[in-house]
Design an enzyme around this catalytic site. Sequence first.
Site, PDB file in Angstrom:
ATOM      1  N   GLU A 104       0.827  -1.221   0.000  1.00  0.00           N
ATOM      2  CA  GLU A 104       0.000   0.000   0.000  1.00  0.00           C
ATOM      3  C   GLU A 104       0.853   1.259   0.000  1.00  0.00           C
ATOM      4  O   GLU A 104       0.420   2.299  -0.493  1.00  0.00           O
ATOM      5  CB  GLU A 104      -0.919   0.018   1.237  1.00  0.00           C
ATOM      6  CG  GLU A 104      -2.172  -0.817   1.066  1.00  0.00           C
ATOM      7  CD  GLU A 104      -3.220  -0.576   2.141  1.00  0.00           C
ATOM      8  OE1 GLU A 104      -2.918   0.080   3.172  1.00  0.00           O
ATOM      9  OE2 GLU A 104      -4.337  -1.071   1.981  1.00  0.00           O
ATOM     10  N   LYS A 131     -14.081  -0.816  -4.118  1.00  0.00           N
ATOM     11  CA  LYS A 131     -15.222  -0.422  -3.273  1.00  0.00           C
ATOM     12  C   LYS A 131     -16.283   0.267  -4.120  1.00  0.00           C
ATOM     13  O   LYS A 131     -17.472  -0.015  -3.991  1.00  0.00           O
ATOM     14  CB  LYS A 131     -14.783   0.527  -2.155  1.00  0.00           C
ATOM     15  CG  LYS A 131     -13.878  -0.112  -1.122  1.00  0.00           C
ATOM     16  CD  LYS A 131     -13.553   0.886  -0.016  1.00  0.00           C
ATOM     17  CE  LYS A 131     -12.444   0.388   0.869  1.00  0.00           C
ATOM     18  NZ  LYS A 131     -11.962   1.401   1.801  1.00  0.00           N
ATOM     19  N   HIS A 153       9.184 -26.494  -1.891  1.00  0.00           N
ATOM     20  CA  HIS A 153       8.646 -27.635  -2.640  1.00  0.00           C
ATOM     21  C   HIS A 153       7.522 -27.205  -3.571  1.00  0.00           C
ATOM     22  O   HIS A 153       6.741 -28.029  -4.024  1.00  0.00           O
ATOM     23  CB  HIS A 153       8.194 -28.720  -1.659  1.00  0.00           C
ATOM     24  CG  HIS A 153       9.341 -29.239  -0.846  1.00  0.00           C
ATOM     25  ND1 HIS A 153       9.963 -30.446  -1.097  1.00  0.00           N
ATOM     26  CD2 HIS A 153      10.022 -28.675   0.187  1.00  0.00           C
ATOM     27  CE1 HIS A 153      10.965 -30.605  -0.249  1.00  0.00           C
ATOM     28  NE2 HIS A 153      11.024 -29.548   0.546  1.00  0.00           N
TER      29      HIS A 153
HETATM   30  O1  PA5 Z   1      -3.837   0.810   5.683  1.00  0.00           O
HETATM   31  C1  PA5 Z   1      -4.985   1.189   5.553  1.00  0.00           C
HETATM   32  O2  PA5 Z   1      -5.275   2.361   5.682  1.00  0.00           O
HETATM   33  C2  PA5 Z   1      -6.123   0.210   5.239  1.00  0.00           C
HETATM   34  O3  PA5 Z   1      -5.667  -1.081   5.119  1.00  0.00           O
HETATM   35  C3  PA5 Z   1      -7.141   0.268   6.341  1.00  0.00           C
HETATM   36  O4  PA5 Z   1      -6.507  -0.011   7.555  1.00  0.00           O
HETATM   37  C4  PA5 Z   1      -8.268  -0.712   6.133  1.00  0.00           C
HETATM   38  O5  PA5 Z   1      -8.888  -0.434   4.916  1.00  0.00           O
HETATM   39  C5  PA5 Z   1      -9.281  -0.613   7.259  1.00  0.00           C
HETATM   40  O6  PA5 Z   1      -9.770   0.669   7.390  1.00  0.00           O
HETATM   41  P1  PA5 Z   1     -10.594   1.118   8.651  1.00  0.00           P
HETATM   42  O7  PA5 Z   1      -9.728   1.005   9.843  1.00  0.00           O
HETATM   43  O8  PA5 Z   1     -11.017   2.519   8.363  1.00  0.00           O
HETATM   44  O9  PA5 Z   1     -11.788   0.177   8.755  1.00  0.00           O
END
Ligand code: PA5
Length: 448
Positions: free
Chosen positions: A288, A423, A309
Amino acid sequence: MSLTLSLDHLSPFITQKEIDAMAGEALDKVVMVHQKKGPGNDFLGWVDLASSIKSSFLEEVEEAAASLRQQCDAIVVIGIGGSYLGAKAVISALAHNFTQKPAVGVHPEIFFAGNNISEDYIAELMDVLEEKEYGLVVISKSGTTTEPAMAFRILKKHLEEKIGREEAGKRIIAITDAHKGALRTLAGREGYRSFVIPDDIGGRYSVLTPVGLVPIALAGYDIRTLVQGAADMEDLTCPARTFHENPAAQYAAARHLLYKAGKKIEILANYQPKLHFFAEWWKQLFGESEGKDGKGLYPASVDFTTDLHSLGQYIQEGERILFETVLSIEKPERKVIIPEDADDLDKLNYLSGKRYDEVNKMAELGTLLAHVDGGVPNIKITIEKLDEYHLGQMIYFFEKACAISGYLLGVNPFNQPGVEAYKRNMFALLGKPGFEKETEAIRKKIKG
Ligand code: PA5
């Protein structure tokens, strides 16, 4: 003992001279991270969090965990992405491989939910919870993420029907934004015990906030030692340190050079099944943070020797676009000796009297040498043992290295605009109010 980084197996792909030549640039990025002036600087609260956590705050977390533990023999931790992977990584790394419990003390079983939308998963979880005295820890910074929101809605109802709304309210902890979001509103209305996710810390950097600390404390682990490990790594990677003292800067520089030399994939390899979810956490952190603007190393992971393996063949002889970072644990917790066998049909008597781990270590070394010979550069990160202290060190080490790497790459390592695309489509397909135009467009697209 501190985490150590070895870059000895990068030659001939990149040389120590080239790595050293990156020192100035990498240290500039360390300063940029600490001065909080680069892109995404409103999400740098994690940088000095470990050294500034107050003992009174840790006491509050410990007390909340102890109080919920008293009422429950199982806890469901609800969250996804950064609101789940850190706690899952630490708990899996410390727990017994099979019972999933800590070595000492009586602690609740920890289940995770809200990290997928599988109907069978949630239904089967409820089968198990039917027999348990359980509580819920719901974690979401936005308070609106679909996966945890759905799981919480179902499990809250299940718990309320089982023990009544008032009692259920005493067994729910909400961890969310200080002011906004549905979860904050609900926590206020129902009187749930709650903790705040700081505004300036994003999900994947949030292990040392209540997001990670509450579940880890509930599972029975020492959050103070975890934080201490991170604080010591914070010190070792601060701007006052030279390039050669700072393992995060060196790791970031090396992987940046490998990327520039044409490597596209970094594989995090471990030789301990307990590190499987640490790699999942690491993949989110780097994926990310760096995978944007058409750039970034693809973070992959393998569990060795299991995957030798299967994926071992590709790593040894497939496209030469890979490098590996090996997580090596010096000392196992337990001791198992390979026995002598009178018949020796399996021809393993040459190993009798040796520790199981000695074979694991030779597999590790043999694999590293074979992969380097096969054109796969290797970085090695060693910690003495898998405990809270060293996990704390590794967490901060990778967080810092990731921030430096992102800045070296020229991206904002603290946003994740790409996660919105699925989303939008999902909401359009489901006909969510407010998505009418998108619904129309996607329906046309599907029909062709
Ligand atoms: O790193 C990030 O920002 C995402 O992976 C969020 O943590 C994830 O989408 C969960 O979001 P939230 O804590 O708002 O539910």
